[in-house]
Design an enzyme around this catalytic site. Structure first.
Site, PDB file in Angstrom:
ATOM      1  N   LYS A 171      -0.236  -0.226   2.050  1.00 40.16           N
ATOM      2  CA  LYS A 171      -0.996   0.431   0.724  1.00 40.16           C
ATOM      3  C   LYS A 171      -0.703  -0.247  -0.481  1.00 40.16           C
ATOM      4  O   LYS A 171       0.500  -0.869  -0.543  1.00 40.16           O
ATOM      5  CB  LYS A 171      -0.645   2.111   0.723  1.00 40.16           C
ATOM      6  N   HIS A 174       1.876   0.167  -6.591  1.00 39.00           N
ATOM      7  CA  HIS A 174       1.156   0.524  -7.591  1.00 39.00           C
ATOM      8  C   HIS A 174       2.299   0.561  -8.951  1.00 39.00           C
ATOM      9  O   HIS A 174       3.382   0.259  -8.397  1.00 39.00           O
ATOM     10  CB  HIS A 174       0.277   1.805  -7.627  1.00 39.00           C
ATOM     11  N   HIS A 177       5.525   2.224  -8.515  1.00 37.24           N
ATOM     12  CA  HIS A 177       6.570   1.512  -7.671  1.00 37.24           C
ATOM     13  C   HIS A 177       7.286   0.339  -8.486  1.00 37.24           C
ATOM     14  O   HIS A 177       8.467   0.114  -8.344  1.00 37.24           O
ATOM     15  CB  HIS A 177       5.990   0.840  -6.425  1.00 37.24           C
TER      16      HIS A 177
END
Ligand code: ARG
Length: 638
Positions: A171, A174, A177
């Site tokens: 994933k 973003h 993170h």
């Protein structure tokens, strides 16, 4: 304990103290690594007979200031709790009684209910510069703070677990993170500098039905070469593709259902259902299913490691949701049921805080599911077992979770469940360090996929900024590498400039500018200090023997006064746990250094003055570098 410099001897004599008696009398001080501690002790010793307050009661009331013109220390008189007297009258009286000719401290200035103290420049300069130059990268670190028992180092260091970054495999990486990575790494460095035993954990999102789906995608469209070459990118592409298909699949079934068809069989064979079955195989420890997933995970970790290395980050452990065993979850499930923390509701298991905890708190924590009806565990379930597992494994004194504010409730629920389980002391050791959002973060090449994309984008932008100054650009040896480091410094500095809790807007143009309080400005400040040293060409011996009493200009003294504050700032940061505490100090310091250049010429001055000023700038370079490294930046030399 060795004395670091001459001033210590003078001071010990002045106050009739020994290294041992200081440790006994002022156990919170560490004068051999924090120069200002000596001054606080000295002030306390001087004020004791004047005020009638015990010196060890005075010391903790002496604060630092946040502007040099307010002095180096300030003492709020009410903090000494003297009954019946007016603080401002006391201030004037004490200031008058303070010795006129103390060698280290000027007579204090009484201002309202405060006393302001100014350090005399000469002795500070002469003791501090050699101290900084001999401590080098250690200056600002304090190995005593993390001791289990400050009086007995043989009992060992306190241990802290810092969990940060924690992205999800396949994933997008973003902004949450990104911030977790920057702030978490900073906090880990901070505790390490304070002498704690630090364990850095990356808790990957690598488990759940979506990994069953990913495996299906790989079986269909997987490309061995592409996976090996760039696993993060390949898995992400597969993930996007198969998710779109899953949605289409479900929509088609839904449409048929609307037409009145029997879709039972279609549903049983839908991608979604296949993914669920595949994941079931994983939780049942089917070897083939697990082997494939483990390859995804292992290859991804190899790539993550390379990217984290660009940020000077190394994890001690790549943990993750997949690493939490069913047995461990089973065990806590039993405990929770036994303590009536959980209850069954139509086959699902849930925690209802509104029933368990009266009043507002229970309401705020709400209700949450721990096991779904089909028996699968959830994010929170795994976190509960993982937390207890970490305690067993590391026996930590403290644990920090660096996770976005969006998960405030999740972590509150987690800690509360640990507490309800009867592990109050473990829960008390856990702390959620949260942070706000990054607004407007997307790269020019489209949506953000991974950390690499963000960093590359900043580096590209930085490269363009550098090219604008053709003359300087031509002198840069490794423009690509320099742009890369500058780009990383830009993102990190922007992230750490404000308070953690604030949102900020991701602005490439602002953060890559050399003007203003930016990462490139800090790098510029450090390279300038490095280049003076190269150009001045003063030997180490000359620096060590420099006559520092020549540094009498107010600009020199002000730089020294700020350099003296660094250990205090680092220690205070341990309280605020805010990167901005360091960033703010670092910008103050670099501004004062920068405005001193015109007044303190190095190259071209006569040899004695040149050596003294060079020693000053060398100490400044060390401190600027140490601050940057604590923040996680790589100080550039050129
Ligand atoms: N992987 C999670 C996410 O991306 C963050 C993990 C936070 N840590 C934890 N122990 N729950 O949202």
């Amino acid at each position: 304990m060795a004395l670091e410099n001459k001033i210590d001897e003078i001071l010990l004599k002045l106050d009739n103290l020994t290294v041992e008696s200081i440790a006994e009398k002022y156990p919170t001080t560490h004068p051999n690594v924090n120069p200002l501690d000596y001054y606080r002790i000295h002030i306390s010793e001087l004020l004791a007979p004047i005020t009638g307050v015990a010196p060890d009661k005075i010391l903790p009331a002496i604060y630092w200031t946040n502007a040099l013109d307010k002095g180096d220390f300030s003492l709020p008189i009410p903090a000494l709790r003297i009954k019946g007297a007016k603080p401002d009258a006391l201030g004037a009286e004490w200031a008058a009684k303070f010795p006129e000719d103390d060698p280290l401290i000027e007579k204090p200035v009484a201002a309202g209910t405060f006393l302001s103290f100014f350090i005399r420049g000469g002795p500070l300069t002469q003791s501090l510069i050699p101290m900084i130059r001999s401590l080098g990268v250690e200056y600002g670190r304090n190995r005593f703070l993390g001791l289990k028992d400050p009086k007995d180092p043989s009992k060992g260091r306190k241990r802290i677990v810092v969990e940060f970054s924690s992205p999800n495999i396949a994933k997008p990486f973003h902004a949450g993170h990104l911030r977790s990575t920057i702030i978490g790494s900073f906090l880990a460095n901070l505790y390490e500098g304070a002498g704690w035993d630090v364990v850095r954990i990356n808790y990957l999102g690598d488990w759940g039905k979506q990994y069953g789906l990913l495996a299906l995608a790989y079986e269909r469209y997987g490309d061995e070469e592409a996976l090996k070459k760039d696993p993060i990118d390949h898995l992400f592409r597969l993930y996007v593709r198969i998710n779109a298909e899953k949605e289409e699949d479900l929509a088609a079934i839904e449409a048929k259902k609307k037409e009145g068809q029997d879709v039972t069989e279609l549903l049983a064979n839908s991608l979604d259902e296949q993914a669920r079955r595949y994941f079931r195989k994983m939780t049942d420890r089917d070897e083939k299913a697990l082997a494939l997933w483990k390859r995804f995970r292992d290859l991804s970790i190899v790539r993550y490691k390379a990217t984290y290395a660009r940020l000077n980050i190394k994890f001690d452990e790549y943990s993750g949701e997949s690493q939490v065993s069913e047995e461990a979850m089973e065990k806590v499930a039993k405990q929770m049921a036994g303590k009536k923390i959980t209850k069954e509701d139509q086959g699902a298991v849930l925690v209802d805080f509104t029933e368990l905890i009266p009043g507002k708190e229970g309401k705020r924590l709400g209700k949450t599911v721990i096991r779904k009806r089909d028996g699968t565990a959830l994010y929170l379930t795994r976190d509960i077992a993982e937390l207890l597992g970490r305690y067993e494994k590391y026996n930590f004194d403290h644990m920090i979770y660096v996770v976005a504010s969006q998960q405030d409730l999740h972590l509150q629920q987690l800690f509360k469940i640990i507490e309800l389980l009867g592990y109050k002391d473990i829960a008390a050791r856990c702390q959620h360090i949260n942070f706000g959002l990054v607004l407007g973060m997307s790269t020019r090449k489209g949506t953000v996929k991974f950390l690499d994309d963000i960093l590359r984008d900043c580096a590209d932008h930085m490269h363009e900024v550098m090219r604008k100054n053709e003359a300087k650009y031509a002198q840069v040896e490794d423009p690509e590498g320099t742009a890369d480091t500058l780009g990383i410094s830009s993102v990190m500095t922007q992230d750490m400039s404000g308070k953690r809790g604030n949102n900020y807007t991701f602005d490439l143009a602002v953060m890559t500018s050399f003007e203003g309080d930016t990462g490139p400005y800090l790098q510029y400040a450090h390279t300038r200090l490095s280049s003076i040293k190269r150009r001045a060409n003063v030997s180490d011996e000359e620096l060590a023997n420099a006559d520092l009493s020549l540094l009498t200009e107010p600009h020199a003294v002000n730089v020294v006064r700020l350099l003296a504050q660094w250990p205090d700032v680092a220690q205070n940061t341990l309280r605020t746990l805010e990167p901005t505490t360091v960033v703010t100090y670092l910008f103050r310091l670099t501004h004062v250094i920068s405005s001193s250049y015109d007044h303190l010429q190095v190259v071209g001055s006569d040899p004695a003055l040149k050596a003294a000023r060079m020693a000053l700038y060398d100490a400044a370079r060390i401190v600027v570098g140490n601050c940057m490294r604590l923040l996680g930046l790589t100080p550039l030399e050129r």
